[in-house]
Design a protein around this motif. Structure first.
Motif, PDB file in Angstrom:
ATOM      1  N   ARG A 218      48.128  50.036  38.820  1.00  0.00           N
ATOM      2  CA  ARG A 218      48.549  51.324  38.830  1.00  0.00           C
ATOM      3  C   ARG A 218      47.464  52.215  39.268  1.00  0.00           C
ATOM      4  N   GLY A 219      47.375  51.940  40.743  1.00  0.00           N
ATOM      5  CA  GLY A 219      46.426  52.879  41.387  1.00  0.00           C
ATOM      6  C   GLY A 219      44.891  52.800  41.451  1.00  0.00           C
ATOM      7  N   THR A 220      44.457  51.816  40.414  1.00  0.00           N
ATOM      8  CA  THR A 220      43.150  51.621  40.318  1.00  0.00           C
ATOM      9  C   THR A 220      42.798  50.242  40.667  1.00  0.00           C
ATOM     10  N   LYS A 221      41.475  50.291  41.312  1.00  0.00           N
ATOM     11  CA  LYS A 221      40.975  48.751  41.309  1.00  0.00           C
ATOM     12  C   LYS A 221      40.470  48.197  40.229  1.00  0.00           C
ATOM     13  N   VAL A 222      41.020  47.247  39.669  1.00  0.00           N
ATOM     14  CA  VAL A 222      40.607  46.660  38.604  1.00  0.00           C
ATOM     15  C   VAL A 222      39.656  45.192  38.711  1.00  0.00           C
ATOM     16  N   ALA A 223      39.911  44.824  39.776  1.00  0.00           N
ATOM     17  CA  ALA A 223      39.057  43.597  39.979  1.00  0.00           C
ATOM     18  C   ALA A 223      38.654  43.367  41.497  1.00  0.00           C
ATOM     19  N   ASP A 224      37.422  42.960  41.730  1.00  0.00           N
ATOM     20  CA  ASP A 224      37.092  42.390  43.275  1.00  0.00           C
ATOM     21  C   ASP A 224      36.382  41.097  43.025  1.00  0.00           C
ATOM     22  N   ARG A 225      36.748  40.092  43.313  1.00  0.00           N
ATOM     23  CA  ARG A 225      36.199  38.745  42.890  1.00  0.00           C
ATOM     24  C   ARG A 225      36.230  37.892  44.086  1.00  0.00           C
ATOM     25  N   GLU A 226      35.074  37.015  44.057  1.00  0.00           N
ATOM     26  CA  GLU A 226      35.176  35.834  45.121  1.00  0.00           C
ATOM     27  C   GLU A 226      36.274  34.913  44.642  1.00  0.00           C
ATOM     28  N   ALA A 227      37.278  34.404  45.486  1.00  0.00           N
ATOM     29  CA  ALA A 227      38.111  33.712  45.248  1.00  0.00           C
ATOM     30  C   ALA A 227      37.691  32.348  44.626  1.00  0.00           C
ATOM     31  N   SER A 228      36.642  31.704  45.038  1.00  0.00           N
ATOM     32  CA  SER A 228      35.896  30.639  44.718  1.00  0.00           C
ATOM     33  C   SER A 228      35.558  30.453  43.297  1.00  0.00           C
ATOM     34  N   LYS A 229      35.238  31.749  42.629  1.00  0.00           N
ATOM     35  CA  LYS A 229      34.878  32.168  41.325  1.00  0.00           C
ATOM     36  C   LYS A 229      35.868  32.458  40.346  1.00  0.00           C
ATOM     37  N   SER A 230      37.056  32.637  40.936  1.00  0.00           N
ATOM     38  CA  SER A 230      38.341  33.036  40.239  1.00  0.00           C
ATOM     39  C   SER A 230      39.240  31.998  39.959  1.00  0.00           C
ATOM     40  N   SER A 231      40.430  32.378  39.479  1.00  0.00           N
ATOM     41  CA  SER A 231      41.354  31.493  39.291  1.00  0.00           C
ATOM     42  C   SER A 231      42.993  32.235  39.430  1.00  0.00           C
ATOM     43  N   PRO A 232      43.951  31.431  39.575  1.00  0.00           N
ATOM     44  CA  PRO A 232      45.239  32.052  39.565  1.00  0.00           C
ATOM     45  C   PRO A 232      45.453  32.907  38.275  1.00  0.00           C
ATOM     46  N   GLU A 233      44.996  31.780  37.136  1.00  0.00           N
ATOM     47  CA  GLU A 233      45.186  32.728  35.553  1.00  0.00           C
ATOM     48  C   GLU A 233      44.611  33.740  35.724  1.00  0.00           C
ATOM     49  N   GLU A 234      43.385  33.871  35.930  1.00  0.00           N
ATOM     50  CA  GLU A 234      42.340  35.113  35.800  1.00  0.00           C
ATOM     51  C   GLU A 234      43.113  36.413  36.606  1.00  0.00           C
ATOM     52  N   ILE A 235      43.433  35.957  37.841  1.00  0.00           N
ATOM     53  CA  ILE A 235      43.970  37.080  38.517  1.00  0.00           C
ATOM     54  C   ILE A 235      45.494  37.696  38.241  1.00  0.00           C
ATOM     55  N   THR A 236      46.366  36.469  37.751  1.00  0.00           N
ATOM     56  CA  THR A 236      47.491  36.837  37.088  1.00  0.00           C
ATOM     57  C   THR A 236      47.077  37.936  35.786  1.00  0.00           C
ATOM     58  N   GLY A 237      46.215  37.602  34.938  1.00  0.00           N
ATOM     59  CA  GLY A 237      45.914  38.158  34.005  1.00  0.00           C
ATOM     60  C   GLY A 237      45.407  39.703  34.234  1.00  0.00           C
ATOM     61  N   LEU A 238      44.719  39.701  35.323  1.00  0.00           N
ATOM     62  CA  LEU A 238      44.207  41.271  35.584  1.00  0.00           C
ATOM     63  C   LEU A 238      45.231  41.875  36.400  1.00  0.00           C
ATOM     64  N   ILE A 239      46.154  41.256  36.969  1.00  0.00           N
ATOM     65  CA  ILE A 239      47.505  42.035  37.561  1.00  0.00           C
ATOM     66  C   ILE A 239      48.115  42.748  36.457  1.00  0.00           C
ATOM     67  N   THR A 240      48.474  41.827  35.283  1.00  0.00           N
ATOM     68  CA  THR A 240      49.532  42.379  34.207  1.00  0.00           C
ATOM     69  C   THR A 240      48.616  43.181  33.306  1.00  0.00           C
ATOM     70  N   GLY A 241      47.450  43.123  33.205  1.00  0.00           N
ATOM     71  CA  GLY A 241      46.526  43.921  32.271  1.00  0.00           C
ATOM     72  C   GLY A 241      46.402  43.005  31.026  1.00  0.00           C
ATOM     73  N   ALA A 242      46.676  41.650  30.975  1.00  0.00           N
ATOM     74  CA  ALA A 242      46.432  40.864  29.948  1.00  0.00           C
ATOM     75  C   ALA A 242      44.848  40.716  29.847  1.00  0.00           C
ATOM     76  N   ILE A 243      44.194  40.899  31.022  1.00  0.00           N
ATOM     77  CA  ILE A 243      42.830  40.739  31.094  1.00  0.00           C
ATOM     78  C   ILE A 243      42.415  42.043  31.412  1.00  0.00           C
ATOM     79  N   GLU A 244      41.423  42.401  30.719  1.00  0.00           N
ATOM     80  CA  GLU A 244      40.935  43.770  30.984  1.00  0.00           C
ATOM     81  C   GLU A 244      40.010  44.182  32.143  1.00  0.00           C
ATOM     82  N   ALA A 245      40.156  45.281  32.753  1.00  0.00           N
ATOM     83  CA  ALA A 245      39.263  45.426  33.821  1.00  0.00           C
ATOM     84  C   ALA A 245      37.942  45.189  33.860  1.00  0.00           C
ATOM     85  N   LEU A 246      37.432  44.648  35.112  1.00  0.00           N
ATOM     86  CA  LEU A 246      35.787  44.588  35.486  1.00  0.00           C
ATOM     87  C   LEU A 246      34.987  44.367  34.447  1.00  0.00           C
TER      88      LEU A 246
END
Ligand SMILES: Nc1ncnc2c1ncn2[C@@H]1O[C@H](COP(=O)(O)OP(=O)(O)OP(=O)(O)O)[C@@H](O)[C@H]1O
Ligand SMILES: [Mg+2]
Length: 246
Positions: A218-246
């Motif tokens: 919703r217009g706000t940057k909620v994450a800026d992650r090195e791809a190698s230190k993240s996972s599709p699951e984490e990114i999905t959670g960040l996109i949907t809001g299931a995981i809270e920002a930063l």
């Protein structure tokens, strides 16, 4: 080397806050995956970088120098090229002519200035070769697959030797094999030291090429992650809001 830095970018369309205080930096040869749900502000952000929109607030630095783009041509002159979500190509023209659209090569024939198709075909052939794409300069775009169209749009960005390329959903509507081709084009740009912002909803594509993943919600940057230190699951959670920002 940081080639682009955004500081506190906001964009309001009337009452709609498409972007709110987004900061971002981009290094030479870096691929940043820009993700987020529909309406999160991804296209708006790259359009601001490309000079299509002026930000409501915030500052843009290109190669460390503060810059204000009034028109897309000014961004292009600073080495920034964008491949739009709805690939603006002309179906009834050849690949080569599409690569040169708006910057056609001409030559003199007696008193007349005419289009220099042979020079455009030659240069386009070289650009496709450098991108390791099998697209042929004389093929008509209307007969091309989605992947080949992407190659044409990406070859356009090489004409000016842009060092920042923004791609809005290049793999959204194409077949699996063509996706692989487009991802190879991204890798090729990276190898040549070009910084790429890749907007995509497709998690595997982003993880295949991105060094870093930025998530907008919703217009706000909620994450800026090195791809190698993240996972599709984490990114999905960040996109949907299931995981809270930063
Ligand atoms: N020219 C415009 N005028 C008014 N509102 C706009 C305009 N462009 C975008 N918006 C609004 O700004 C918000 C962000 O839109 P944007 O197109 O940047 O989203 P997006 O992340 O690219 O979405 P998608 O994944 O669907 O392409 C949306 O609410 C959209 O309706
Ligand atoms: Mg979009």
């Amino acid at each position: 080397m940081t080639v682009l830095r955004l500081e506190g970018i906001s964009k309001h369309f009337g009452a709609i806050h498409a972007l709110d205080d987004v900061s971002l930096s981009l290094k030479a040869g870096e691929v940043v995956g820009l993700m987020g749900d529909n309406g999160a502000g991804k296209s708006t952000l790259v359009k601001i970088i490309a000079g299509n929109y002026r930000p409501t607030h915030g500052r843009i630095f290109v190669d460390g120098k503060e810059t204000i783009f009034h028109r897309p041509v000014e961004a292009r002159e600073s080495g920034i090229e964008i491949v739009y979500q709805d690939l603006a190509l002309c179906d009834n023209l050849t690949a080569a002519v599409n690569v040169f659209l708006g910057r056609e090569l001409t030559r003199w024939l007696g008193p007349f200035r005419i289009l220099d198709y042979s020079a455009m075909n030659q240069t386009a052939a070289r650009l496709f070769r450098e991108l390791k794409s099998e697209t042929r300069p004389r093929s008509h775009v209307k007969e091309m697959s989605g992947g080949q169209r992407q190659a044409v749009a990406i070859a356009r960005t090489r004409l000016s030797s842009a060092n920042i390329v923004l791609m809005d959903e290049p793999t959204a509507a194409i077949s699996v094999r063509q996706v692989a081709e487009v991802l190879n084009l991204v890798r090729e740009l990276k190898r040549q030291g070009v910084a790429v912002v890749l907007i995509s909803h497709r998690m595997p594509d982003v993880f295949a090429v991105a060094d870093r993943i930025v998530v907008l919600r919703r217009g706000t940057k909620v994450a800026d992650r090195e791809a190698s230190k993240s996972s599709p699951e984490e990114i999905t959670g960040l996109i949907t809001g299931a995981i809270e920002a930063l």
